[in-house]
Design a protein around this motif. Structure first.
Motif, PDB file in Angstrom:
ATOM      1  N   MET A   1      36.391   9.633  27.641  1.00 51.34           N
ATOM      2  CA  MET A   1      35.280   8.767  27.185  1.00 51.34           C
ATOM      3  C   MET A   1      34.124   8.863  28.187  1.00 51.34           C
ATOM      4  N   PRO A   2      32.886   9.215  27.750  1.00 52.35           N
ATOM      5  CA  PRO A   2      31.788   9.361  28.706  1.00 52.35           C
ATOM      6  C   PRO A   2      31.393   8.007  29.292  1.00 52.35           C
ATOM      7  N   LYS A   3      31.059   8.007  30.587  1.00 54.05           N
ATOM      8  CA  LYS A   3      30.581   6.757  31.211  1.00 54.05           C
ATOM      9  C   LYS A   3      29.070   6.810  31.146  1.00 54.05           C
ATOM     10  N   ILE A   4      28.507   6.003  30.263  1.00 53.27           N
ATOM     11  CA  ILE A   4      27.069   6.084  30.049  1.00 53.27           C
ATOM     12  C   ILE A   4      26.437   4.752  30.410  1.00 53.27           C
ATOM     13  N   LYS A   5      25.452   4.785  31.314  1.00 55.18           N
ATOM     14  CA  LYS A   5      24.732   3.543  31.586  1.00 55.18           C
ATOM     15  C   LYS A   5      23.830   3.279  30.388  1.00 55.18           C
ATOM     16  N   ASP A 436      31.141  13.055   8.544  1.00 53.62           N
ATOM     17  CA  ASP A 436      30.563  14.106   9.376  1.00 53.62           C
ATOM     18  C   ASP A 436      30.072  13.546  10.715  1.00 53.62           C
ATOM     19  N   VAL A 437      29.354  12.430  10.616  1.00 52.01           N
ATOM     20  CA  VAL A 437      28.804  11.756  11.795  1.00 52.01           C
ATOM     21  C   VAL A 437      29.940  11.278  12.715  1.00 52.01           C
ATOM     22  N   ASN A 438      31.023  10.770  12.116  1.00 56.60           N
ATOM     23  CA  ASN A 438      32.175  10.313  12.906  1.00 56.60           C
ATOM     24  C   ASN A 438      32.790  11.461  13.698  1.00 56.60           C
ATOM     25  N   VAL A 439      32.850  12.640  13.067  1.00 57.49           N
ATOM     26  CA  VAL A 439      33.404  13.827  13.739  1.00 57.49           C
ATOM     27  C   VAL A 439      32.546  14.180  14.958  1.00 57.49           C
ATOM     28  N   ILE A 440      31.227  14.110  14.788  1.00 51.10           N
ATOM     29  CA  ILE A 440      30.323  14.414  15.917  1.00 51.10           C
ATOM     30  C   ILE A 440      30.544  13.401  17.048  1.00 51.10           C
ATOM     31  N   ALA A 441      30.652  12.108  16.696  1.00 46.57           N
ATOM     32  CA  ALA A 441      30.868  11.056  17.705  1.00 46.57           C
ATOM     33  C   ALA A 441      32.181  11.288  18.457  1.00 46.57           C
ATOM     34  N   CYS A 442      33.215  11.754  17.745  1.00 46.54           N
ATOM     35  CA  CYS A 442      34.502  12.079  18.386  1.00 46.54           C
ATOM     36  C   CYS A 442      34.326  13.261  19.336  1.00 46.54           C
ATOM     37  N   LYS A 444      31.720  14.327  20.838  1.00 47.71           N
ATOM     38  CA  LYS A 444      30.919  13.996  22.026  1.00 47.71           C
ATOM     39  C   LYS A 444      31.664  13.030  22.953  1.00 47.71           C
ATOM     40  N   GLY A 445      32.839  12.580  22.521  1.00 53.37           N
ATOM     41  CA  GLY A 445      33.658  11.730  23.394  1.00 53.37           C
ATOM     42  C   GLY A 445      33.386  10.245  23.303  1.00 53.37           C
ATOM     43  N   PHE A 446      32.640   9.812  22.273  1.00 55.10           N
ATOM     44  CA  PHE A 446      32.326   8.384  22.142  1.00 55.10           C
ATOM     45  C   PHE A 446      33.410   7.608  21.389  1.00 55.10           C
ATOM     46  N   LEU A 447      34.230   8.318  20.608  1.00 56.37           N
ATOM     47  CA  LEU A 447      35.265   7.652  19.819  1.00 56.37           C
ATOM     48  C   LEU A 447      36.623   8.308  20.059  1.00 56.37           C
ATOM     49  N   GLU A 448      37.662   7.476  19.997  1.00 52.02           N
ATOM     50  CA  GLU A 448      39.032   7.977  20.100  1.00 52.02           C
ATOM     51  C   GLU A 448      39.846   7.374  18.949  1.00 52.02           C
ATOM     52  N   GLN A 449      41.016   7.925  18.730  1.00 58.37           N
ATOM     53  CA  GLN A 449      41.896   7.414  17.673  1.00 58.37           C
ATOM     54  C   GLN A 449      42.160   5.918  17.891  1.00 58.37           C
ATOM     55  N   GLY A 450      42.047   5.136  16.820  1.00 59.66           N
ATOM     56  CA  GLY A 450      42.300   3.693  16.905  1.00 59.66           C
ATOM     57  C   GLY A 450      41.054   2.869  17.170  1.00 59.66           C
ATOM     58  N   ASP A 451      39.933   3.527  17.527  1.00 61.64           N
ATOM     59  CA  ASP A 451      38.682   2.794  17.785  1.00 61.64           C
ATOM     60  C   ASP A 451      38.079   2.273  16.478  1.00 61.64           C
ATOM     61  N   MET A 452      37.403   1.128  16.578  1.00 66.16           N
ATOM     62  CA  MET A 452      36.660   0.590  15.430  1.00 66.16           C
ATOM     63  C   MET A 452      35.213   1.076  15.523  1.00 66.16           C
ATOM     64  N   GLU A 474      38.204   2.202  10.907  1.00 68.30           N
ATOM     65  CA  GLU A 474      39.083   2.446  12.064  1.00 68.30           C
ATOM     66  C   GLU A 474      39.325   3.952  12.111  1.00 68.30           C
ATOM     67  N   ILE A 475      39.065   4.520  13.284  1.00 68.79           N
ATOM     68  CA  ILE A 475      39.223   5.973  13.414  1.00 68.79           C
ATOM     69  C   ILE A 475      40.711   6.325  13.402  1.00 68.79           C
ATOM     70  N   LYS A 476      41.119   7.002  12.323  1.00 68.80           N
ATOM     71  CA  LYS A 476      42.549   7.353  12.158  1.00 68.80           C
ATOM     72  C   LYS A 476      42.938   8.556  13.020  1.00 68.80           C
ATOM     73  N   THR A 477      42.007   9.492  13.083  1.00 70.68           N
ATOM     74  CA  THR A 477      42.290  10.680  13.884  1.00 70.68           C
ATOM     75  C   THR A 477      41.011  11.197  14.505  1.00 70.68           C
ATOM     76  N   CYS A 478      41.139  11.742  15.706  1.00 66.00           N
ATOM     77  CA  CYS A 478      39.981  12.337  16.361  1.00 66.00           C
ATOM     78  C   CYS A 478      40.268  13.815  16.652  1.00 66.00           C
ATOM     79  N   ASN A 479      41.076  14.417  15.832  1.00 68.98           N
ATOM     80  CA  ASN A 479      41.368  15.848  16.013  1.00 68.98           C
ATOM     81  C   ASN A 479      40.168  16.645  15.531  1.00 68.98           C
TER      82      ASN A 479
END
Length: 480
Positions: A1-5, A436-442, A444-452, A474-479
């Motif tokens: 997960m990126p640490k973004i200020k 499609d957008v969710n895949v990009i967010a995954c 880029k490291g902003f979302l992981e499995q189980g995230d809302m 709810e993100i079911k998979t981030c593969n």
């Protein structure tokens, strides 16, 4: 997960930051916006720096913004022929017209209307208020007689402030108009206007942008005059952002009044859903020292606690010895305080039923819901960037991921608190696009499995209209 200020850093370019390697290191350290100060700008240098920043954006896939900052009506005394020290009770004459070398009796003033504008009893402040004079008399043509109230060395080309005087000079000088046209030709992302006093100052600059530009360039009003504080409601109606320019503001009004003015201006910007930058002397000692003072660290932290979208560095990065280290230090302060529960955002839902009322309401509820369900991100599809401004103003604890096919706003949005923008141009159906957008967010490291995740969109999606839909996933998979 990126640490973004989430709080953005604005850094001023100058002799200390002219090389590409240094600019790259500053971006890696946490710069989001580079400021070009037109008080000290050489056009060829500016062109070169802008080209470097855009080159880096392409190479590093960053969206670093460029802010052109116009000088405004800067009043100055002329060159002094010799070392002059004035003492309380001394009298001196300020003379306009043809420049000359000053002495202990006469000093040149670069502002032609000065004798017409000032009146007996008004104050003249020099060199950031270090010297103070009181007007004794004016011939209303070319000479003003003044008495020294607070003395010291009277140095060449020092700035002049007239806190009690109604200045007839417009906020946009001839130099500013030239600089603005040049900045517009470079397609800068934001333009800051100095010494704003009235909403008309903003309108004048908007007209220049319309006449010379291909796109709308948002305007930041720099608040550094008492009239601007008085007229803030009208100014906010026309500008796209505020800057609390504490340097001149702290000379024009008593310095002890500035902290409360800062807080009021930040609140006013939040209410208008526009970004606000806190500027001047934030890490001043780091011009020559590797360590900031405790008071400076506190000042940066308190600006974030007040609700600033961005904090700005001036001399620290333009002429300082440690332009990269000061960014690293500032970024560490921002990261340590910006998620504090002590930061309270005024939670007043939108109630004025403008034609964008639905979009405003959806954005407000998205931010509230994101906090309630601990959503990792709010994603929004936008063509104008409007939803990014709205969501950012509510300060949700989640990431704000903005997807747009409008390349023009990618860098503009980099000034907004918490906003991360991505280029996206495959608008198909609502379901496909959001997936499609969710895949990009995954990716880029902003979302992981189980995230809302909260997704905002305009339906039908191909029309790119106003946001009218909020969806929780709810993100079911981030593969990937």
């Amino acid at each position: 997960m990126p640490k973004i200020k989430k709080t953005k850093i604005v850094a001023t370019l100058g002799p200390a930051t002219s090389k590409k390697e240094v600019i790259v290191d500053m971006i890696k350290a946490g710069v989001d916006v580079f400021r070009i100060n037109f008080s000290h700008a050489d056009y060829e240098d500016v062109k070169e720096r802008v080209a470097i920043i855009r080159e880096i954006n392409a190479e590093m896939e960053t969206n670093i913004a460029i802010l052109g900052d116009l000088q405004g009506p800067k009043l100055r005394v002329g060159v002094m022929a010799e070392e002059v020290v004035v003492a309380p009770g001394d009298e001196i004459t300020f003379v306009t017209g043809k420049p000359f070398e000053g002495n202990s009796e006469r000093v040149y003033m670069n502002y032609a209307a000065f004798p017409k504008d000032v009146n007996p009893g008004e104050r003249i402040l020099l060199d950031d208020g270090k010297l103070m004079f009181e007007v004794i008399s004016t011939n209303k043509k070319d000479k003003v007689r003044a008495k020294v109230i607070q003395g010291g060395p009277l140095k060449s080309k020092k700035g002049v402030n007239l806190p009690n005087t109604n200045i007839s000079l417009p906020a946009l000088t001839e130099k500013d108009v030239e600089d603005a046209i040049f900045a517009i030709s470079l397609d800068v992302d934001w333009i800051a206007l100095s010494f704003v006093r009235h909403s008309q100052d903003i309108i004048d600059l908007q007209n220049i942008i319309k006449e010379h530009g291909k796109h709308k360039i948002p305007i930041i009003a720099k608040i550094e005059k008492p009239e601007a504080v008085e007229n803030i409601d009208k100014i906010v109606s026309y500008c796209d952002g505020l800057m609390v320019a504490r340097g001149d503001l702290g000379v024009e009004v008593p310095a002890h009044e500035v902290p409360l003015i800062q807080k009021k201006l930040v609140l006013r910007a939040k209410k208008a859903r526009i970004p606000v930058i806190i500027a001047t002397q934030m890490m001043e000692t780091m011009i020559t020292s590797l360590t900031p003072t405790r008071a400076e660290v506190n000042d940066v932290a308190n600006s974030v606690m007040d609700g600033a979208d961005a904090v700005m560095l001036s001399g620290e990065t333009s002429v300082g010895n440690y332009p990269v280290e000061v960014i690293e230090k500032m970024a560490s302060i921002l990261s340590s305080v910006e998620n504090s529960e002590l930061i309270i955002v005024p939670q007043e839902p939108p109630h004025i039923r403008t034609n964008r009322y639905i979009t405003k309401s959806v954005c407000y509820h998205a931010a509230i819901m994101a906090n309630e369900i601990k959503a990792k991100a709010i994603s929004t599809l936008t063509n104008s960037g409007y939803t990014a401004f709205q969501i950012s103003a509510w300060r949700p604890s989640s990431y704000i991921l903005v997807f747009t096919s409008n390349r023009r706003i990618l860098t503009q949005l980099n000034l907004l608190w918490g906003v991360k923008a991505f280029y996206y141009d495959k608008y198909v159906s609502t379901d496909e696009t959001i997936e499609d957008v969710n895949v990009i967010a995954c990716k880029k490291g902003f979302l992981e499995q189980g995230d809302m995740l909260i997704s905002l969109a305009a339906m039908p999606i191909k029309d790119k209209g106003m946001v009218n839909t909020l969806r929780v996933t709810e993100i079911k998979t981030c593969n990937i």
